[in-house]
Design a protein around this motif. Structure first.
Motif, PDB file in Angstrom:
ATOM      1  N   LEU A  96     -10.593  -1.517  -5.570  1.00  0.00           N
ATOM      2  CA  LEU A  96      -9.863  -2.736  -5.216  1.00  0.00           C
ATOM      3  C   LEU A  96      -8.560  -2.900  -5.978  1.00  0.00           C
ATOM      4  CD1 LEU A  96     -12.815  -5.325  -5.042  1.00  0.00           C
ATOM      5  CD2 LEU A  96     -11.577  -4.302  -3.117  1.00  0.00           C
ATOM      6  N   VAL A  97      -8.529  -2.519  -7.258  1.00  0.00           N
ATOM      7  CA  VAL A  97      -7.385  -2.906  -8.096  1.00  0.00           C
ATOM      8  C   VAL A  97      -6.490  -1.759  -8.529  1.00  0.00           C
ATOM      9  CG1 VAL A  97      -8.694  -4.891  -8.945  1.00  0.00           C
ATOM     10  CG2 VAL A  97      -8.654  -2.792 -10.300  1.00  0.00           C
ATOM     11  N   CYS A  98      -6.856  -0.513  -8.241  1.00  0.00           N
ATOM     12  CA  CYS A  98      -5.983   0.604  -8.616  1.00  0.00           C
ATOM     13  C   CYS A  98      -4.685   0.566  -7.811  1.00  0.00           C
ATOM     14  CB  CYS A  98      -6.686   1.939  -8.352  1.00  0.00           C
ATOM     15  SG  CYS A  98      -7.723   2.529  -9.710  1.00  0.00           S
ATOM     16  N   ASP A  99      -3.661   1.215  -8.346  1.00  0.00           N
ATOM     17  CA  ASP A  99      -2.405   1.386  -7.630  1.00  0.00           C
ATOM     18  C   ASP A  99      -2.546   2.617  -6.741  1.00  0.00           C
ATOM     19  OD1 ASP A  99       0.163   1.526  -6.699  1.00  0.00           O
ATOM     20  OD2 ASP A  99       1.118   1.786  -8.645  1.00  0.00           O
ATOM     21  N   HIS A 100      -3.240   2.450  -5.618  1.00  0.00           N
ATOM     22  CA  HIS A 100      -3.601   3.592  -4.784  1.00  0.00           C
ATOM     23  C   HIS A 100      -2.385   4.299  -4.201  1.00  0.00           C
ATOM     24  CE1 HIS A 100      -7.099   0.748  -4.604  1.00  0.00           C
ATOM     25  NE2 HIS A 100      -7.680   1.842  -5.055  1.00  0.00           N
ATOM     26  N   GLU A 101      -1.331   3.546  -3.943  1.00  0.00           N
ATOM     27  CA  GLU A 101      -0.144   4.172  -3.361  1.00  0.00           C
ATOM     28  C   GLU A 101       0.500   5.159  -4.322  1.00  0.00           C
ATOM     29  OE1 GLU A 101       2.360   0.981  -2.124  1.00  0.00           O
ATOM     30  OE2 GLU A 101       1.440   0.868  -0.152  1.00  0.00           O
ATOM     31  N   ALA A 102       0.344   4.925  -5.604  1.00  0.00           N
ATOM     32  CA  ALA A 102       0.911   5.842  -6.594  1.00  0.00           C
ATOM     33  C   ALA A 102      -0.104   6.887  -7.036  1.00  0.00           C
ATOM     34  CB  ALA A 102       1.401   5.060  -7.816  1.00  0.00           C
ATOM     35  N   GLN A 103      -1.370   6.680  -6.687  1.00  0.00           N
ATOM     36  CA  GLN A 103      -2.423   7.583  -7.152  1.00  0.00           C
ATOM     37  C   GLN A 103      -3.003   8.362  -5.975  1.00  0.00           C
ATOM     38  OE1 GLN A 103      -4.856   4.756  -9.350  1.00  0.00           O
ATOM     39  NE2 GLN A 103      -3.521   4.830 -11.124  1.00  0.00           N
ATOM     40  N   CYS A 104      -4.247   8.130  -5.636  1.00  0.00           N
ATOM     41  CA  CYS A 104      -4.909   8.983  -4.638  1.00  0.00           C
ATOM     42  C   CYS A 104      -4.183   8.997  -3.292  1.00  0.00           C
ATOM     43  CB  CYS A 104      -6.362   8.553  -4.472  1.00  0.00           C
ATOM     44  SG  CYS A 104      -6.608   6.807  -4.060  1.00  0.00           S
ATOM     45  N   GLU A 105      -3.919   7.821  -2.738  1.00  0.00           N
ATOM     46  CA  GLU A 105      -3.305   7.759  -1.409  1.00  0.00           C
ATOM     47  C   GLU A 105      -1.861   8.253  -1.431  1.00  0.00           C
ATOM     48  OE1 GLU A 105      -3.961   3.787   0.048  1.00  0.00           O
ATOM     49  OE2 GLU A 105      -6.131   3.939  -0.267  1.00  0.00           O
ATOM     50  N   GLY A 106      -1.203   8.084  -2.567  1.00  0.00           N
ATOM     51  CA  GLY A 106       0.168   8.558  -2.680  1.00  0.00           C
ATOM     52  C   GLY A 106       0.284  10.064  -2.694  1.00  0.00           C
ATOM     53  N   HIS A 107      -0.839  10.768  -2.923  1.00  0.00           N
ATOM     54  CA  HIS A 107      -0.821  12.234  -2.948  1.00  0.00           C
ATOM     55  C   HIS A 107      -1.548  12.834  -1.753  1.00  0.00           C
ATOM     56  CE1 HIS A 107       0.264  11.335  -7.124  1.00  0.00           C
ATOM     57  NE2 HIS A 107       0.782  12.535  -7.164  1.00  0.00           N
ATOM     58  N   CYS A 108      -1.975  11.991  -0.815  1.00  0.00           N
ATOM     59  CA  CYS A 108      -2.685  12.477   0.372  1.00  0.00           C
ATOM     60  C   CYS A 108      -1.716  13.248   1.279  1.00  0.00           C
ATOM     61  CB  CYS A 108      -3.294  11.289   1.131  1.00  0.00           C
ATOM     62  SG  CYS A 108      -4.085  11.747   2.688  1.00  0.00           S
ATOM     63  N   ILE A 109      -2.125  14.439   1.728  1.00  0.00           N
ATOM     64  CA  ILE A 109      -1.281  15.276   2.571  1.00  0.00           C
ATOM     65  C   ILE A 109      -0.936  14.574   3.889  1.00  0.00           C
ATOM     66  CG2 ILE A 109      -1.174  17.451   3.848  1.00  0.00           C
ATOM     67  CD1 ILE A 109      -0.903  17.773   0.848  1.00  0.00           C
ATOM     68  N   GLN A 110      -1.867  13.777   4.397  1.00  0.00           N
ATOM     69  CA  GLN A 110      -1.617  13.063   5.652  1.00  0.00           C
ATOM     70  C   GLN A 110      -0.422  12.123   5.536  1.00  0.00           C
ATOM     71  OE1 GLN A 110      -2.800  13.943   8.384  1.00  0.00           O
ATOM     72  NE2 GLN A 110      -4.993  13.605   8.684  1.00  0.00           N
ATOM     73  N   GLY A 111      -0.134  11.675   4.314  1.00  0.00           N
ATOM     74  CA  GLY A 111       0.965  10.748   4.118  1.00  0.00           C
ATOM     75  C   GLY A 111       2.336  11.376   4.229  1.00  0.00           C
ATOM     76  N   ARG A 112       2.411  12.705   4.304  1.00  0.00           N
ATOM     77  CA  ARG A 112       3.706  13.383   4.376  1.00  0.00           C
ATOM     78  C   ARG A 112       4.363  13.211   5.748  1.00  0.00           C
ATOM     79  NH1 ARG A 112       2.782  19.116   1.087  1.00  0.00           N
ATOM     80  NH2 ARG A 112       2.307  18.148  -0.942  1.00  0.00           N
ATOM     81  N   LYS A 113       3.542  13.088   6.792  1.00  0.00           N
ATOM     82  CA  LYS A 113       4.079  12.938   8.134  1.00  0.00           C
ATOM     83  C   LYS A 113       3.678  11.618   8.784  1.00  0.00           C
ATOM     84  CE  LYS A 113       4.344  17.900   9.114  1.00  0.00           C
ATOM     85  NZ  LYS A 113       3.940  18.996  10.050  1.00  0.00           N
ATOM     86  N   GLY A 114       2.814  10.886   8.130  1.00  0.00           N
ATOM     87  CA  GLY A 114       2.355   9.624   8.694  1.00  0.00           C
ATOM     88  C   GLY A 114       1.691   8.785   7.628  1.00  0.00           C
ATOM     89  N   ALA A 115       0.661   8.071   8.011  1.00  0.00           N
ATOM     90  CA  ALA A 115      -0.053   7.217   7.060  1.00  0.00           C
ATOM     91  C   ALA A 115      -1.099   8.028   6.307  1.00  0.00           C
ATOM     92  CB  ALA A 115      -0.719   6.061   7.793  1.00  0.00           C
ATOM     93  N   PRO A 116      -1.192   7.853   4.978  1.00  0.00           N
ATOM     94  CA  PRO A 116      -2.248   8.554   4.241  1.00  0.00           C
ATOM     95  C   PRO A 116      -3.621   7.998   4.600  1.00  0.00           C
ATOM     96  CG  PRO A 116      -1.175   6.932   2.843  1.00  0.00           C
ATOM     97  CD  PRO A 116      -0.391   6.966   4.119  1.00  0.00           C
ATOM     98  N   VAL A 117      -4.633   8.789   4.351  1.00  0.00           N
ATOM     99  CA  VAL A 117      -6.005   8.290   4.513  1.00  0.00           C
ATOM    100  C   VAL A 117      -6.211   7.124   3.552  1.00  0.00           C
ATOM    101  CG1 VAL A 117      -8.454   8.862   4.279  1.00  0.00           C
ATOM    102  CG2 VAL A 117      -6.849  10.565   5.198  1.00  0.00           C
ATOM    103  N   GLN A 118      -6.794   6.039   4.045  1.00  0.00           N
ATOM    104  CA  GLN A 118      -7.021   4.869   3.191  1.00  0.00           C
ATOM    105  C   GLN A 118      -8.264   5.109   2.331  1.00  0.00           C
ATOM    106  OE1 GLN A 118      -6.686   0.951   4.772  1.00  0.00           O
ATOM    107  NE2 GLN A 118      -4.990   1.486   6.114  1.00  0.00           N
ATOM    108  N   ILE A 119      -8.058   5.936   1.318  1.00  0.00           N
ATOM    109  CA  ILE A 119      -9.148   6.353   0.433  1.00  0.00           C
ATOM    110  C   ILE A 119      -9.785   5.158  -0.250  1.00  0.00           C
ATOM    111  CG2 ILE A 119      -9.686   7.720  -1.623  1.00  0.00           C
ATOM    112  CD1 ILE A 119      -7.257   9.530  -0.755  1.00  0.00           C
ATOM    113  N   SER A 120      -8.975   4.191  -0.633  1.00  0.00           N
ATOM    114  CA  SER A 120      -9.500   3.029  -1.345  1.00  0.00           C
ATOM    115  C   SER A 120     -10.518   2.270  -0.507  1.00  0.00           C
ATOM    116  CB  SER A 120      -8.353   2.100  -1.753  1.00  0.00           C
ATOM    117  OG  SER A 120      -7.592   1.699  -0.614  1.00  0.00           O
ATOM    118  N   SER A 121     -10.257   2.129   0.792  1.00  0.00           N
ATOM    119  CA  SER A 121     -11.185   1.419   1.675  1.00  0.00           C
ATOM    120  C   SER A 121     -12.504   2.170   1.801  1.00  0.00           C
ATOM    121  CB  SER A 121     -10.563   1.223   3.054  1.00  0.00           C
ATOM    122  OG  SER A 121      -9.408   0.421   2.981  1.00  0.00           O
ATOM    123  N   ILE A 122     -12.425   3.491   1.899  1.00  0.00           N
ATOM    124  CA  ILE A 122     -13.637   4.308   1.998  1.00  0.00           C
ATOM    125  C   ILE A 122     -14.444   4.215   0.707  1.00  0.00           C
ATOM    126  CG2 ILE A 122     -14.532   6.630   2.379  1.00  0.00           C
ATOM    127  CD1 ILE A 122     -11.814   7.216   3.835  1.00  0.00           C
TER     128      ILE A 122
END
Length: 415
Positions: free
Chosen positions: A62-88
């Motif tokens: 809930l409180v991590c800076d996901h955009e700078a951490q896990c989701e910010g490094h998701c390969i899917q985010g290079r061409k579109g939206a990253p996987v919403q790892i935090s929600s999972i």
């Protein structure tokens, strides 16, 4: 929500070199494995893995800076939206928290004191209790959670989650002493006198950092760390000026709006905020206004006196204008915190640095025998996942120390 989470999980590419984990997650959560287990219907196995790696997983989701951490490094985010790892992660860990069976190794006969029940204290307490140590946690406030409870608003972290953690800690046999600060009636010397074999200091950073300007003691001026503990007791008025631009400032501003203030403005020293992008955007969505390049000259009963700051193209400060009044009924200062010094003042052999942070070696041992420390009181105000990462390392070091101490005591016994 379940359909959304499942669809997000299906978007995971199961990368052979998962940057979401290797570069994005300080706690090194095995994100691909978590998603694989979840999609195969093994949500309990996924939850168990998350909890074993990071006991604060549901909070971090809930409180991590996901955009700078896990989701910010998701390969899917290079061409579109990253996987919403935090929600999972939240769906899995929140579902699992009430199911987890808190098992532990046979009792080792050694008592350990944990000072503070924030993320570092909880992590060390869980790790050591699972290994058979008798744990007592000392919390100066009336409820468990430390800055997670008293520094993060409900709309970001529901306090019911922390109440559920308390149940699990007690199931593990951890004793919790609320309303008990160390450094007042009880000291570290008292703890060692009473037979504790080791002590962990995870007392956090609760003292507000001053601006050092005139007016900080006025009745219409408050500190973020104080305000967030119990915002209901404050009468801020219609207009509020928030000095600072980190996540704490966003929390203050969004809370003030929820408590009835109509005009809330954040004043930043530079041309952008230091908060995470997500928290900044949420603050904007809630109606918070932003003013940039402002330095505080003083605080007055009518609001802060601010100087306009001018920078060159490389970001170097060129000049500041004469101070001007920015009207506000209340001013809240949100420019970081530092540790209180009660424990240090009442303890011999404990060294701190110039910032008041406890000095430790690479494994969390302080300058006093048997005393370890970690989290914000060592790192400075940071975030939950960094505190967890640090605490896991310290828990291992404490286990090794206690094992050596136990073996030394055993070898000295006459046969």
């Amino acid at each position: 929500m379940a359909v959304h989470v499942i669809n997000e999980a299906r978007r995971c590419l199961q990368c052979k070199k998962p940057l979401c984990r290797l570069k994005g997650c300080p706690a090194q959560t095995n994100i691909p494995e978590m998603i694989r287990l979840f999609l195969e219907g093994n949500i309990n196995d996924a939850g168990a893995m998350l909890f074993a790696n990071n006991p604060m997983s549901v909070v971090c989701s809930l409180v991590c800076d996901h955009e700078a951490q896990c989701e910010g490094h998701c390969i899917q985010g290079r061409k579109g939206a990253p996987v919403q790892i935090s929600s999972i992660e939240h769906y899995i860990s929140d579902t699992y928290l009430d199911k987890v069976i808190m098992e532990h190794e046979p009792a080792k006969g050694q008592h350990v004191a944990i000072i503070g029940s924030g993320p570092a204290g909880i992590t060390v307490a869980v790790k050591l209790a699972q290994r058979g140590y008798d744990i007592t946690m000392f919390e100066k406030m009336d409820k468990l959670g430390g800055m997670m409870r008293y520094g993060i608003p409900d709309f970001r972290l529901p306090k019911t989650i922390l109440d559920r953690y308390q149940v699990k800690l007690q199931e593990l046999g951890i004793h919790i002493r609320p309303n008990t600060g160390i450094g007042t009636a009880l000291t570290l010397d008292t703890l060692f006198r009473d037979g504790y074999a080791a002590v962990f200091i995870g007392s956090g950073v609760w003292r507000p950092r001053l601006l050092g300007v005139r007016g900080e003691s006025l009745g219409n001026c408050h500190f973020a760390v104080d305000y967030l503990q119990n915002p209901d007791v404050y009468q801020l008025g219609d207009s509020v000026a928030v000095i600072g631009s980190g996540n704490s400032a966003m929390d203050v501003a969004r809370t003030a709006i929820r408590k009835g203030s109509r005009y809330v403005t954040i004043y930043a020293r530079h041309h952008e905020v230091s908060a995470s992008r997500r928290e900044f955007e949420y603050a904007q969505a809630d109606g918070v206004e932003f003013e940039y390049n402002k330095a505080v000259d003083s605080i007055t009963p009518q609001g802060p006196m601010l100087r306009e700051r001018h920078f060159d193209e490389e970001g170097h400060l060129l000049s500041e204008d004469e101070p001007q009044l920015f009207h506000a009924d209340s001013t809240i200062i949100a420019v970081s915190q530092q540790p209180k010094d009660k424990i240090v003042r009442t303890t011999t052999g404990l060294v701190t640095n110039e910032k008041g942070l406890v000095e430790v070696d690479e494994r969390g041992a302080t300058t006093r025998e048997g005393v370890f420390s970690g989290g914000d009181v060592v790192l400075g105000p940071w975030n939950v996942v960094q505190a967890v990462k640090d605490a896991k390392k310290v828990a291992d070091a404490m286990d090794e120390y206690l094992t050596r101490k136990r073996e030394a005591a055993s070898s000295s016994q006459p046969e």
